[in-house]
Design an enzyme around this catalytic site. Structure first.
Site, PDB file in Angstrom:
ATOM      1  N   GLY A   1       1.224 -14.399   9.098  1.00 27.54           N
ATOM      2  CA  GLY A   1       0.077 -13.644   9.538  1.00 27.54           C
ATOM      3  C   GLY A   1       0.091 -12.035   9.361  1.00 27.54           C
ATOM      4  N   GLY A   2       1.257 -11.270   9.390  1.00 27.67           N
ATOM      5  CA  GLY A   2       1.036 -10.048   9.046  1.00 27.67           C
ATOM      6  C   GLY A   2       0.497  -9.486   7.749  1.00 27.67           C
TER       7      GLY A   2
ATOM      8  N   ASN B   1      11.796 -14.231  12.546  1.00 29.16           N
ATOM      9  CA  ASN B   1      10.520 -13.760  12.723  1.00 29.16           C
ATOM     10  C   ASN B   1       9.632 -14.786  13.215  1.00 29.16           C
ATOM     11  OD1 ASN B   1       8.538 -11.410  12.894  1.00 29.16           O
ATOM     12  ND2 ASN B   1       8.087 -12.075  10.704  1.00 29.16           N
TER      13      ASN B   1
ATOM     14  N   CYS C   1      10.945  -4.771  18.347  1.00 29.76           N
ATOM     15  CA  CYS C   1      12.091  -3.791  19.345  1.00 29.76           C
ATOM     16  C   CYS C   1      11.457  -3.639  20.638  1.00 29.76           C
ATOM     17  CB  CYS C   1      12.211  -2.471  18.533  1.00 29.76           C
ATOM     18  SG  CYS C   1      12.877  -2.175  17.089  1.00 29.76           S
TER      19      CYS C   1
ATOM     20  N   ARG D   1       6.171  -9.461   7.020  1.00 27.64           N
ATOM     21  CA  ARG D   1       5.199  -8.408   6.035  1.00 27.64           C
ATOM     22  C   ARG D   1       5.659  -7.885   4.706  1.00 27.64           C
ATOM     23  NH1 ARG D   1       4.936  -3.849   8.441  1.00 27.64           N
ATOM     24  NH2 ARG D   1       5.897  -4.396  10.552  1.00 27.64           N
TER      25      ARG D   1
ATOM     26  N   THR E   1       6.651  -6.319  23.037  1.00 33.80           N
ATOM     27  CA  THR E   1       6.018  -7.602  23.864  1.00 33.80           C
ATOM     28  C   THR E   1       6.709  -7.633  25.157  1.00 33.80           C
ATOM     29  OG1 THR E   1       5.369  -8.513  21.773  1.00 33.80           O
ATOM     30  CG2 THR E   1       5.213  -9.814  23.638  1.00 33.80           C
TER      31      THR E   1
ATOM     32  N   ASP F   1       0.445  -4.840  21.047  1.00 36.39           N
ATOM     33  CA  ASP F   1       0.831  -4.395  19.790  1.00 36.39           C
ATOM     34  C   ASP F   1      -0.113  -3.185  19.103  1.00 36.39           C
ATOM     35  OD1 ASP F   1       2.167  -4.756  17.519  1.00 36.39           O
ATOM     36  OD2 ASP F   1       0.710  -5.934  16.543  1.00 36.39           O
TER      37      ASP F   1
ATOM     38  N   HIS G   1       0.405   2.059  16.821  1.00 39.82           N
ATOM     39  CA  HIS G   1       1.174   0.526  17.062  1.00 39.82           C
ATOM     40  C   HIS G   1       1.763   0.600  18.489  1.00 39.82           C
ATOM     41  CE1 HIS G   1       4.574  -1.912  14.967  1.00 39.82           C
ATOM     42  NE2 HIS G   1       3.554  -2.696  15.482  1.00 39.82           N
TER      43      HIS G   1
END
Ligand code: OXD
Ligand code: MN
Length: 634
Positions: A223-224, A386, A274, A88, A277, A291, A250
């Protein structure tokens, strides 16, 4: 429909697609599409309905245009983002604010008129050689109070394909809103491409117009930055929620399975990368979402729903030992988009997959050889830290049956955590709601990760793990969270967790599997099944309860030494943390509610009094001697 809008749509949309668009009788949506067409000048326009054929079309287009590569296992594809487009972009993501208005210095903004002109300049004719895709999705379960209709316009079939996995279909729902102006709009273009990736990342912009509830994104594929309904919609939703009296967070949502078939729902907010998931996918538990959650009050209850129906998860250290459920899903013939992994013979490989990695292959840098360095002299890892996978939650065996429940699920507990090597104990219950919001959620600090561009490992303040997405002044956001328990008959218990605590030698004090015990303990607390030990920072578990849970669920001994090492209250670190966080509020958040400073002072006094009596590092056994066991809290 106004004549001019109609003319534009008629000119660019062929029969079937024109019919599909006007079947939704929404003039604001028609104007948005017509404007996007005029601006980006696509070679053709495809309007997607909810039909599986349209999703199949998008998927095939992503493969045809080279944005996705089909892999060996049926349903699997792989996408690559550009080398400098792997996270991001928190610098170029900004709010478009009219001259004279501000959201406070912590929220990045750009003057609206100039910002709109700039981003529209980058979007000008950007789709000239491409098909424009128009997609309708819903945030939240269909037909529920949580749901928000959305329209995404993009020239990237990868983005549209990802959204078809992550979000519920919205075309039929959109028809039902009539001419309502209340929906979110996203316009994205990858911009000029070179070898299938966005070329001009220096001109990457993600600009958010809160008044218009619309987002522009250009010259990026990650994607972010591009999947409008994910973090871009979260910013719009936080602003909308603040006006309407609910919360957009979030947060993961999961069913925690207690004794005798009992299920208690938890939400949890940790910063990106962190453990959200992996917590929501803990063995024996069920996942609602990993998320983003919306929370609403209904008839005196706090309820929440997953905004999504899929996972865009980080694929690092995902292996059969640490994350067995995810690992298994990623090796099955379900629909999965991998991104930025290492490909060898059409098979994906990633860091920490539990096997030795190949020495060469194709990755986000192109043809890759072990030891290759980038232009800054940094070694290029086999897969990006990532790297991601994108899959449908209903394809998972541990999907919670209430994923699509229009009423959402009842929130029993809320968990806050971050990447904290030296302060918080592994799990702790806040004394009450206000203390939980202030000393847990509003005090999160976390070390930065590869999910955002920039340096990793820098300890930063991350209010409710939502700092990157908050779109209202931060003090107001804290106050809204505090007030949210008003009128709730049984507010959820609030906990902190810390999966990243280290000992003096720098080694982690916990294994990845241990989080199962912390979450199961919290479930027992919510249901009054175990007592606690009162410490200056909150209520911690009693040794015997943890020893029993470790034995029962992880078949392991949890020794008294483990307990002391992990649950020692670290007074100097806790005091230093309070000082650091308070400084942020004093210097950067002018609208901080006064109760926050009072609560910090009280916490400080408790810590100092305890240190006076027991020293700087207090073993929980020392606190246990002579009480105060809080068994009455049951
Ligand atoms: C995400 C993020 O992708 O927070 O979920 O970066
Ligand atoms: Mn996230």
């Amino acid at each position: 429909m106004a004549g001019e809008v109609k003319d534009i749509l008629k000119r660019k949309l062929t029969g079937k697609h024109y019919e599909r668009l006007i079947a939704i009788a929404n003039s604001k949506m028609h104007r948005f599409v017509a404007d996007a067409i005029e601006l980006t000048d696509p070679s053709s326009v495809y309007v997607c309905t909810d039909s599986p054929d349209d999703v199949a079309y998008i998927r095939a287009l992503a493969i045809k245009n080279g944005e996705e590569i089909p892999l060996d296992i049926k349903g699997h594809t792989c996408h690559f983002d550009g080398y400098h487009d792997q996270g991001r972009d928190t610098f170029s993501t900004r709010y478009l604010l009219p001259t004279g208005s501000s959201l406070g210095e912590s929220l990045k903004s750009v003057e609206k008129q100039a910002g709109v002109a700039e981003v529209r300049g980058f979007l000008k004719n950007s789709m000239a050689d491409r098909e424009m895709l128009i997609c309708f999705w819903a945030l939240g379960p269909i037909g529920s109070d949580f749901a928000i209709p959305c329209i995404q316009i993009t020239d990237s079939p990868y983005v549209a394909h990802s959204e078809s996995i992550l979000y519920r279909p919205g075309y039929e729902q959109f028809k039902k809103i009539g001419d309502s102006p209340h929906f979110f709009r996203f316009l994205h273009s990858e911009g000029e491409l070179e070898k299938f990736v966005s070329k001009n990342v220096d001109k990457r912009r993600v600009y958010i117009d809160l008044e218009e509830e619309m987002v522009y994104s250009v010259n990026t594929q990650y994607g972010g930055n591009t999947i409008g309904l994910k973090k871009l919609a979260l910013r719009l939703a936080i602003q909308k929620a603040s006006r309407e009296g609910w919360l957009a967070e979030h947060m993961f949502v999961m069913g925690v399975h207690g004794p005798k078939g009992r299920v208690t729902y938890f939400t949890g907010a940790f910063p990106s990368a962190c453990g959200k998931t992996s917590t929501s996918m803990l063995p024996g538990q069920t996942i609602v979402g990993d998320d983003i959650a919306y929370l609403r009050k209904k008839e005196g209850q706090m309820r929440c729903a997953n905004v999504e129906k899929g996972i865009f998860g980080i694929i690092r250290d995902v292996n059969s030992k640490d994350d067995p459920i995810i690992y298994e899903a990623l090796t099955e013939p379900i629909e999965v988009i991998f991104s930025n992994v290492l490909l060898v013979d059409n098979k994906p490989h990633w860091l920490g997959m539990g096997r030795e990695l190949p020495k060469k292959g194709i990755n986000h840098s192109g043809q890759w050889l072990e030891g290759t360095k980038d232009d800054k002299g940094n070694e290029i890892t086999a897969s990006h830290k990532n790297a991601r996978y994108c899959l449908n939650i209903p394809d998972l065996a541990n999907c919670d049956p209430l994923l699509d429940e229009p009423e959402g699920v009842l929130v029993g507990g809320i968990v806050y955590g971050g990447r904290d090597s030296d302060t918080w104990v592994p799990v702790e219950q806040a004394f009450n709601w206000n203390e939980g919001i202030i000393l847990k959620g509003a005090a999160i600090e976390s070390e930065t990760t590869a999910a955002t561009l920039g340096k990793e490992g820098v300890r930063t303040f991350n209010l409710m793990s939502n700092i990157d997405f908050v779109s209202i002044p931060l003090g107001r956001y804290v106050q809204i969270n505090l007030d949210f328990a008003n009128g709730v008959k049984k507010p959820p218990l609030v906990f902190s967790v810390n999966y990243f605590l280290r000992g003096k030698d720098g080694k982690y004090l916990n294994g990845m599997a241990d989080k199962l015990v912390w979450i199961l303990w919290a479930e027992l607390r919510v249901n009054g099944d175990v007592g606690v030990l009162k410490t200056p920072t909150g209520f911690v578990p009693i040794y015997d309860d943890l020893a029993r849970l470790f034995r029962q669920h992880l078949s392991r001994d949890f020794t008294r030494d483990d307990y002391v090492r992990q649950f020692t209250i670290r007074i100097p670190e806790n005091l230093a943390k309070l000082d650091r966080v308070e400084k942020v509020y004093r210097e950067k958040v002018p609208d901080t509610p006064q109760i926050l400073f009072r609560t910090f002072d009280e916490a400080r006094s408790r810590l100092k009094a305890a240190a006076h009596k027991h020293g700087d590092y207090i073993s929980p056994f020392d606190l246990a001697q002579g009480g105060p066991f809080d068994l009455a809290e049951k």
